[in-house]
Design a protein around this motif. Structure first.
Motif, mmCIF file in Angstrom:
data_model
loop_
_atom_site.group_PDB
_atom_site.id
_atom_site.type_symbol
_atom_site.label_atom_id
_atom_site.label_comp_id
_atom_site.label_asym_id
_atom_site.label_seq_id
_atom_site.Cartn_x
_atom_site.Cartn_y
_atom_site.Cartn_z
ATOM 1 N N LYS A 110 0.830 -1.206 0.000
ATOM 2 C CA LYS A 110 0.000 0.000 0.000
ATOM 3 C C LYS A 110 0.869 1.261 0.000
ATOM 4 O O LYS A 110 0.571 2.227 -0.711
ATOM 5 N N VAL A 111 1.927 1.235 0.788
ATOM 6 C CA VAL A 111 2.831 2.382 0.831
ATOM 7 C C VAL A 111 3.463 2.627 -0.534
ATOM 8 O O VAL A 111 3.537 3.771 -1.011
ATOM 9 N N GLN A 112 3.898 1.575 -1.187
ATOM 10 C CA GLN A 112 4.521 1.715 -2.501
ATOM 11 C C GLN A 112 3.548 2.264 -3.531
ATOM 12 O O GLN A 112 3.912 3.122 -4.346
ATOM 13 N N HIS A 113 2.302 1.816 -3.500
ATOM 14 C CA HIS A 113 1.310 2.341 -4.442
ATOM 15 C C HIS A 113 0.958 3.789 -4.124
ATOM 16 O O HIS A 113 0.723 4.590 -5.034
ATOM 17 N N ALA A 114 0.917 4.138 -2.840
ATOM 18 C CA ALA A 114 0.644 5.523 -2.467
ATOM 19 C C ALA A 114 1.743 6.448 -2.980
ATOM 20 O O ALA A 114 1.466 7.513 -3.551
ATOM 21 N N LEU A 115 2.984 6.049 -2.792
ATOM 22 C CA LEU A 115 4.098 6.860 -3.273
ATOM 23 C C LEU A 115 4.070 7.010 -4.787
ATOM 24 O O LEU A 115 4.302 8.094 -5.327
ATOM 25 N N LEU A 145 8.335 -2.298 11.038
ATOM 26 C CA LEU A 145 9.039 -1.343 10.188
ATOM 27 C C LEU A 145 10.117 -1.943 9.298
ATOM 28 O O LEU A 145 10.428 -1.379 8.239
ATOM 29 N N LEU A 146 10.693 -3.056 9.688
ATOM 30 C CA LEU A 146 11.884 -3.546 8.999
ATOM 31 C C LEU A 146 11.625 -3.888 7.537
ATOM 32 O O LEU A 146 12.397 -3.504 6.644
ATOM 33 N N GLN A 147 10.539 -4.571 7.255
ATOM 34 C CA GLN A 147 10.222 -4.937 5.874
ATOM 35 C C GLN A 147 9.991 -3.683 5.026
ATOM 36 O O GLN A 147 10.400 -3.610 3.865
ATOM 37 N N LEU A 148 9.363 -2.698 5.627
ATOM 38 C CA LEU A 148 9.101 -1.439 4.932
ATOM 39 C C LEU A 148 10.399 -0.721 4.596
ATOM 40 O O LEU A 148 10.597 -0.249 3.468
ATOM 41 N N VAL A 149 11.292 -0.630 5.564
ATOM 42 C CA VAL A 149 12.569 0.047 5.357
ATOM 43 C C VAL A 149 13.358 -0.616 4.240
ATOM 44 O O VAL A 149 13.923 0.048 3.354
ATOM 45 N N ARG A 150 13.408 -1.935 4.260
ATOM 46 C CA ARG A 150 14.159 -2.666 3.246
ATOM 47 C C ARG A 150 13.539 -2.517 1.859
ATOM 48 O O ARG A 150 14.254 -2.463 0.851
ATOM 49 N N ALA A 151 12.218 -2.420 1.786
ATOM 50 C CA ALA A 151 11.543 -2.327 0.496
ATOM 51 C C ALA A 151 11.664 -0.942 -0.129
ATOM 52 O O ALA A 151 11.763 -0.806 -1.353
ATOM 53 N N LEU A 152 11.685 0.094 0.696
ATOM 54 C CA LEU A 152 11.634 1.461 0.164
ATOM 55 C C LEU A 152 13.000 2.013 -0.240
ATOM 56 O O LEU A 152 13.092 2.825 -1.161
ATOM 57 N N GLY A 153 14.036 1.637 0.443
ATOM 58 C CA GLY A 153 15.345 2.177 0.095
ATOM 59 C C GLY A 153 15.370 3.691 0.211
ATOM 60 O O GLY A 153 14.979 4.257 1.234
ATOM 61 N N ARG A 154 15.796 4.357 -0.849
ATOM 62 C CA ARG A 154 15.897 5.820 -0.818
ATOM 63 C C ARG A 154 14.548 6.510 -0.724
ATOM 64 O O ARG A 154 14.473 7.690 -0.362
ATOM 65 N N ASP A 155 13.460 5.811 -1.065
ATOM 66 C CA ASP A 155 12.126 6.398 -0.964
ATOM 67 C C ASP A 155 11.655 6.523 0.472
ATOM 68 O O ASP A 155 10.595 7.117 0.726
ATOM 69 N N LEU A 156 12.393 5.970 1.412
ATOM 70 C CA LEU A 156 11.979 6.009 2.811
ATOM 71 C C LEU A 156 11.729 7.436 3.278
ATOM 72 O O LEU A 156 10.796 7.703 4.046
#
Length: 258
Positions: A110-115, A145-156
């Motif tokens: 969901k975060v990735q689609h929102a971005l 949070l860990l999975q999110l941090v790893r998935a977003l990279g610089r988009d964090l």
């Protein structure tokens, strides 16, 4: 802090078009140092766009799909939300995690689609009372949070994180100032450890029984970049009082308060 404090109101399944207009009538003035938005139910997004467009108040939604489009009855995509001029979307609220069994992986999607749609996701994290009492807060937050941090990279750096201890939501009792400092500090340190410089742009909010009486004490804490407001966001005068407190706390005179 030199950056503006962020005040997000979560209306949950409350509100009406007339209530949206009532907020617009009080939001005509701007408070330097405060960025404010209301996250309303989907049907009220058109009313928010019409009412808030000429005010400093922004608007957003309370969830979005992890899909762009397709045969997903009842779902609403981030792209659809953005078409109504929304800037924010709440993702991973504890009520969604508990009532809809949302997983950390689904929340990442969901975060990735929102971005991708141009929205700023406000990602909610927090522990239950039994997890707090079992001294598991750090473990829970790390897992969330860990999975999110790893998935977003610089988009964090494009997301907002809201720490909302589940036991404080709707209780009338916010977390103690020392606990807020400690927990938000832990989140910031964890993000920095795993993401490096990308973590410095992440704003970390506190949520959970924020109201006009305690807002300034919470917002004056060093790690607090803003607040996520529940029931107090339904009353225009209360929400605006919180915004005024945020503006006061963003000035150099109060940014170092402890």
């Amino acid at each position: 802090m030199s950056a503006a404090k962020l005040v997000i109101g979560n209306w949950k399944m409350n509100g009406s078009a007339s209530q949206v207009r009532a907020f617009a009538n009080l939001a005509a003035c701007e408070w330097p140092g405060c960025e404010a938005a209301l996250c309303v139910p989907y049907p009220l997004l058109p009313a928010a766009q019409m009412a808030f467009g000429a005010t400093p108040l922004r608007w957003g939604a309370q969830d979005c799909s992890a899909e762009d489009d397709g045969a997903f009855t009842g779902e609403v995509s981030a792209r659809m939300i953005r078409e109504f001029g929304a800037r924010y979307v709440i993702v991973g609220h504890s009520e969604r995690r508990a009532g809809h069994a949302e997983t950390d992986g689904q929340i990442v999607g969901k975060v990735q689609h929102a971005l991708a749609a141009g929205l700023t996701p406000i990602v909610c994290v927090g522990e239950k009372a039994e997890e707090r009492d079992g001294e598991q807060t750090a473990m829970v937050l790390r897992r969330q949070l860990l999975q999110l941090v790893r998935a977003l990279g610089r988009d964090l750096g494009s997301i907002v994180i809201a720490y909302e201890p589940v036991w404080a939501i709707g209780s009338g009792d916010a977390a103690a100032p020392g606990m807020i400092d400690h927990t938000l500090g832990f989140i910031a340190d964890m993000l920095t450890f795993h993401a490096g410089s990308s973590a410095s742009a992440v704003r970390i909010l506190y949520g959970g029984s924020v109201n006009p009486r305690n807002a300034e004490a919470i917002l004056s804490r060093k790690p607090v970049a803003g607040v996520l407001v529940g029931s107090a966001a339904l009353a225009p005068a209360d929400f605006m009082d919180i915004c005024k407190a945020a503006a006061r706390c963003s000035t150099p005179a109060t940014s170092d308060a402890t």
